[in-house]
Scaffold this motif. Structure first.
Motif, PDB file in Angstrom:
ATOM      1  N   LEU A 161       0.840  -1.192   0.000  1.00  9.86           N
ATOM      2  CA  LEU A 161       0.000   0.000   0.000  1.00  9.86           C
ATOM      3  C   LEU A 161       0.880   1.249   0.000  1.00  9.86           C
ATOM      4  N   PHE A 162       0.656   2.121  -0.994  1.00 11.49           N
ATOM      5  CA  PHE A 162       1.362   3.391  -1.064  1.00 11.49           C
ATOM      6  C   PHE A 162       0.432   4.486  -0.553  1.00 11.49           C
ATOM      7  N   LEU A 163       0.898   5.236   0.428  1.00 11.57           N
ATOM      8  CA  LEU A 163       0.080   6.304   0.996  1.00 11.57           C
ATOM      9  C   LEU A 163       0.827   7.631   0.859  1.00 11.57           C
ATOM     10  N   ASP A 164       0.341   8.486  -0.040  1.00 13.83           N
ATOM     11  CA  ASP A 164       1.012   9.762  -0.274  1.00 13.83           C
ATOM     12  C   ASP A 164       0.252  10.870   0.459  1.00 13.83           C
ATOM     13  N   GLU A 165       0.755  11.246   1.615  1.00 12.65           N
ATOM     14  CA  GLU A 165       0.154  12.271   2.471  1.00 12.65           C
ATOM     15  C   GLU A 165      -1.313  11.977   2.817  1.00 12.65           C
ATOM     16  N   PRO A 166      -1.559  10.818   3.447  1.00  9.09           N
ATOM     17  CA  PRO A 166      -2.947  10.448   3.747  1.00  9.09           C
ATOM     18  C   PRO A 166      -3.559  11.243   4.902  1.00  9.09           C
ATOM     19  N   THR A 167      -2.744  11.941   5.689  1.00  9.77           N
ATOM     20  CA  THR A 167      -3.317  12.644   6.845  1.00  9.77           C
ATOM     21  C   THR A 167      -3.305  14.157   6.663  1.00  9.77           C
ATOM     22  N   ILE A 168      -3.019  14.604   5.435  1.00  8.79           N
ATOM     23  CA  ILE A 168      -2.908  16.041   5.180  1.00  8.79           C
ATOM     24  C   ILE A 168      -4.265  16.743   5.398  1.00  8.79           C
ATOM     25  N   GLY A 169      -4.243  17.777   6.228  1.00 11.03           N
ATOM     26  CA  GLY A 169      -5.449  18.575   6.452  1.00 11.03           C
ATOM     27  C   GLY A 169      -6.544  17.902   7.261  1.00 11.03           C
ATOM     28  N   ILE A 170      -6.199  16.829   7.966  1.00  6.90           N
ATOM     29  CA  ILE A 170      -7.232  16.070   8.679  1.00  6.90           C
ATOM     30  C   ILE A 170      -7.141  16.332  10.183  1.00  6.90           C
ATOM     31  N   ASP A 171      -8.293  16.407  10.864  1.00  9.18           N
ATOM     32  CA  ASP A 171      -8.280  16.721  12.297  1.00  9.18           C
ATOM     33  C   ASP A 171      -7.632  15.599  13.116  1.00  9.18           C
ATOM     34  N   VAL A 172      -7.225  15.943  14.343  1.00  9.45           N
ATOM     35  CA  VAL A 172      -6.422  15.016  15.153  1.00  9.45           C
ATOM     36  C   VAL A 172      -7.082  13.666  15.403  1.00  9.45           C
ATOM     37  N   LEU A 173      -8.393  13.685  15.623  1.00 18.15           N
ATOM     38  CA  LEU A 173      -9.072  12.428  15.949  1.00 18.15           C
ATOM     39  C   LEU A 173      -9.140  11.503  14.721  1.00 18.15           C
ATOM     40  N   SER A 174      -9.520  12.070  13.585  1.00 18.42           N
ATOM     41  CA  SER A 174      -9.558  11.268  12.350  1.00 18.42           C
ATOM     42  C   SER A 174      -8.159  10.768  12.011  1.00 18.42           C
ATOM     43  N   LYS A 175      -7.168  11.637  12.238  1.00 16.20           N
ATOM     44  CA  LYS A 175      -5.773  11.259  11.995  1.00 16.20           C
ATOM     45  C   LYS A 175      -5.406  10.031  12.815  1.00 16.20           C
ATOM     46  N   GLU A 176      -5.799  10.068  14.091  1.00 18.23           N
ATOM     47  CA  GLU A 176      -5.482   8.976  14.995  1.00 18.23           C
ATOM     48  C   GLU A 176      -6.150   7.681  14.514  1.00 18.23           C
ATOM     49  N   ARG A 177      -7.415   7.778  14.079  1.00 21.46           N
ATOM     50  CA  ARG A 177      -8.131   6.597  13.560  1.00 21.46           C
ATOM     51  C   ARG A 177      -7.425   6.032  12.333  1.00 21.46           C
ATOM     52  N   ILE A 178      -7.012   6.947  11.457  1.00 21.56           N
ATOM     53  CA  ILE A 178      -6.357   6.527  10.219  1.00 21.56           C
ATOM     54  C   ILE A 178      -5.021   5.845  10.537  1.00 21.56           C
ATOM     55  N   ARG A 179      -4.302   6.424  11.499  1.00 22.46           N
ATOM     56  CA  ARG A 179      -3.049   5.803  11.947  1.00 22.46           C
ATOM     57  C   ARG A 179      -3.272   4.393  12.483  1.00 22.46           C
ATOM     58  N   GLN A 180      -4.275   4.265  13.356  1.00 21.61           N
ATOM     59  CA  GLN A 180      -4.579   2.942  13.924  1.00 21.61           C
ATOM     60  C   GLN A 180      -4.914   1.951  12.810  1.00 21.61           C
ATOM     61  N   PHE A 181      -5.655   2.454  11.843  1.00 22.30           N
ATOM     62  CA  PHE A 181      -6.069   1.606  10.729  1.00 22.30           C
ATOM     63  C   PHE A 181      -4.860   1.136   9.908  1.00 22.30           C
ATOM     64  N   ILE A 182      -3.932   2.057   9.666  1.00 19.44           N
ATOM     65  CA  ILE A 182      -2.713   1.716   8.912  1.00 19.44           C
ATOM     66  C   ILE A 182      -1.909   0.662   9.682  1.00 19.44           C
ATOM     67  N   LYS A 183      -1.799   0.881  10.993  1.00 21.02           N
ATOM     68  CA  LYS A 183      -1.028  -0.035  11.831  1.00 21.02           C
ATOM     69  C   LYS A 183      -1.646  -1.436  11.842  1.00 21.02           C
ATOM     70  N   LYS A 184      -2.945  -1.467  12.010  1.00 20.22           N
ATOM     71  CA  LYS A 184      -3.676  -2.736  12.062  1.00 20.22           C
ATOM     72  C   LYS A 184      -3.553  -3.488  10.729  1.00 20.22           C
ATOM     73  N   THR A 185      -3.663  -2.729   9.637  1.00 23.32           N
ATOM     74  CA  THR A 185      -3.548  -3.330   8.310  1.00 23.32           C
ATOM     75  C   THR A 185      -2.183  -3.994   8.148  1.00 23.32           C
TER      76      THR A 185
END
Ligand SMILES: Nc1ncnc2c1ncn2[C@@H]1O[C@H](COP(=O)(O)OP(=O)(O)O)[C@@H](O)[C@H]1O
Ligand SMILES: [Mg+2]
Length: 255
Positions: A161-185
């Motif tokens: 999976l290539f992720l090019d700036e997936p958290t750009i402009g996103i609020d802290v909570l959504s960012k955290e969810r996205i991070r958890q999701f990346i880690k879990k994946t």
């Protein structure tokens, strides 16, 4: 799946015969199952490199090999095994409900129905897809749009999976969810992940290894702890600032 990049070079041809050397002869290897932080200042050549690694752009020189496969001979096979998300550009149809785009991806990649259902159940639980799945991307927040894009890129179980700036402009909570999701994946599916970000906390929480480029050249390829030991500090933000500043002054070499 592992990735091997050899002497990769890209020159953009501009108007009036001008040329821009965007990626300058870079080589690196990404072992199977790793999460790599791929960083560098704006204009360093990160997106161009990712576009060559995903077959969107053809290199002027050098090669990309994905588990021994290359784009000249095995394009379709590689496409089926890789997913890509660009934070600044959605892969989803702007005007149709997200769910319809996801079904399109399912059909395009021939995802068996049980796999599709299982993935949708998992992604819905972690990313809260229910909230917005029946709406088109044009009505979504940036965070929701990113969650939809992540779902689309993972619905067919890619190995990379290539992720090019997936958290750009996103609020802290959504960012955290996205991070958890990346880690879990990465942990549960063993997906190899290449992550481009300007967010130091993304790197700190996800990446053991980093590749840093500046002005199209590779300046670091190694672990995060090693980088910290070279700079004698654990403050990654400070380290990155120093590296970028040195780059502006024309001596960006670390390794
Ligand atoms: N389509 C293009 N045409 C011409 N120059 C481009 C194009 N895309 C990127 N560039 C230039 O190539 C360099 C690298 O860009 P890019 O790969 O987008 O960097 P990054 O993603 O690290 O910010 C920059 O100088 C940028 O202006
Ligand atoms: Mg970019």
């Amino acid at each position: 799946m592992s990735i091997e990049v050899n002497n990769l070079t890209k020159i953009y041809r501009l108007k009036h015969g001008q040329k821009k050397l965007a990626v300058d002869n870079i080589s690196f290897t990404i072992p199977d199952g790793e999460i790599i932080g791929f960083i560098g200042p704006n204009g360093a050549g990160k997106s161009t490199t990712i576009k060559m690694m995903t077959g969107i752009l053809v290199p002027d020189n050098g090669s990309v090999s994905i588990d021994g496969l290359n784009f000249k001979k095995n394009r379709k096979e590689i496409m089926m095994k890789t997913g890509v998300v660009f934070g600044q550009k959605s892969v989803l149809c702007w005007d149709i409900p997200v769910i319809d785009s996801l079904k399109l991806f399912r059909d395009m990649y021939r995802v068996p129905n049980d796999v599709y259902k299982e993935n949708m159940a998992v992604f819905t639980e972690i990313l809260g897809l229910d909230e917005f799945i029946n709406q088109p991307p044009r009505l979504l927040s940036l965070g929701q749009r990113m969650k939809a894009d992540l779902t689309a890129s993972l619905i067919y179980n890619p190995d990379i999976l290539f992720l090019d700036e997936p958290t750009i402009g996103i609020d802290v909570l959504s960012k955290e969810r996205i991070r958890q999701f990346i880690k879990k994946t990465n942990e549960e599916r063993h997906t190899t992940i290449i992550l481009t970000t300007h967010d130091v906390s993304d790197i700190e929480s996800l990446c053991e290894k980093m590749i840093i480029i500046d002005k199209g050249s590779l300046i670091y390829d190694g672990t995060l702890p090693k980088l910290k030991s070279i700079y004698r500090t654990t403050d990654l933000e400070e380290i990155i600032k120093k590296i970028y500043l040195a780059g502006e002054e024309g001596n960006a070499k670390i390794c």
